[in-house]
Motif scaffolding. Structure first.
Motif: not given
Length: 300
Positions: A54-62, A113-118, A138-152
């Motif tokens: 299953e592919a996850l992430g964010f999309v917007a607009g047309f 938005d990141l919280i919704e993904l989590e 660039s608008t997300l925290p630079s440690d996003t991957y780090e936090q996801l790997v740490k958690k899961f």
């Protein structure tokens, strides 16, 4: 189940222009539009190989709507979060002799938005795979991957990270199941130029010492090196063929490796399938099909 995350997917608009003239009128002789993003590429190849994901992430607009349409057309399962504002990026690739790229920025992402993904990822259970690939907006925290790997990772989820520089280094203490730098990226981490399997092996082991369970280093036409969690070192020579397209080859290798490992539970078979998938894509204008990958696999 395998989940892939693409934080900033794209539409890749590829145009071919004969004798491009800067500042003048140019007409393309050929054009294609593909859905793009490293995690999406992994999902597409996994689907081609018959592996549920299953592919996850964010999309917007047309443009986000077109990304969804193309994924539906490819019959790839997805659950992208649709943002209310902005538009998914368009990456333009101009081919005229040499290739020129112009990459779009993508929509503005916020921590909410990141919280919704989590929250989407809370459905994962022990033994599932989570693939994090590409850069972080660039608008997300630079440690996003780090936090996801740490958690899961602590919950028994096999986290796979295909990223560069600090994005890669910072996840290592949390024991990702697999990381996949290429030999140039590995060399940059240690300020070294690595050209052979023998030169790659000790530096792959250094990343393992920092916490990665398995380290897969792709080396384009030179093959690949795998250092497994039990200390085994496996190498594979490059596969002969005419390279038509390097875009997506690394993503295809990740997908092939995970597909091979999920089916066989054997690292040698996983490396072989990873090589087949990465090479098959490199030998085609677009991502390889399952038939092309399997045909090459059975020749190895």
């Amino acid at each position: 189940m395998i989940y892939t995350i693409t934080l900033n997917p794209s539409l890749d608009y590829v145009v071919r222009v004969n004798d491009f003239q800067v500042g003048g009128m140019n007409r393309c002789s050929e054009e294609q539009i593909y859905v793009g993003g490293k995690g999406i590429n992994v999902s597409l190849i996994l689907h081609q190989l018959g592996i549920e994901n299953e592919a996850l992430g964010f999309v917007a607009g047309f443009t986000g709507g077109e990304i969804i349409r193309l994924l539906d057309k490819a019959q790839v399962k997805h659950n992208f979060i649709t943002l209310k504002e902005g538009m998914s990026r368009i990456n333009m690739k101009l081919k005229s002799g040499e290739e020129t790229e112009i990459n779009g920025r993508g929509p503005y992402l916020e921590v909410k938005d990141l919280i919704e993904l989590e929250q989407q990822l809370e459905c994962m259970k022990e033994g599932d795979f989570l693939i994090l690939a590409g850069s972080i907006p660039s608008t997300l925290p630079s440690d996003t991957y780090e936090q996801l790997v740490k958690k899961f990772s602590s919950r028994g989820i096999a986290c796979i990270v295909d990223a560069t520089k600090d994005l890669l280094l910072n996840v290592l203490p949390y024991g990702p199941f697999l990381i996949k730098p290429n030999h140039h990226e590995l060399g940059e981490l240690f300020d070294m130029e690595l050209k052979t399997h023998e030169e790659v092996i000790p530096y792959a082991k250094k990343l393992q010492e920092k916490g990665a369970r398995n380290v897969l280093v792709s080396m384009a036409g030179l093959g690949a090196v795998l250092v497994t969690e039990d200390g085994t070192v496996l190498t594979h020579e490059g596969i002969d063929g005419k390279v038509k397209n390097s875009v997506g080859a690394g993503d295809s290798m990740v997908a092939g490796f995970i597909a091979g490992y999920k089916v066989s539970g054997d690292f040698k078979e996983a490396l072989k399938m990873g090589m087949a998938a990465g090479s098959a894509t490199a030998f085609e204008e677009d991502l390889a099909t399952g038939e092309q990958i399997k045909s090459l696999f059975h020749k190895l």
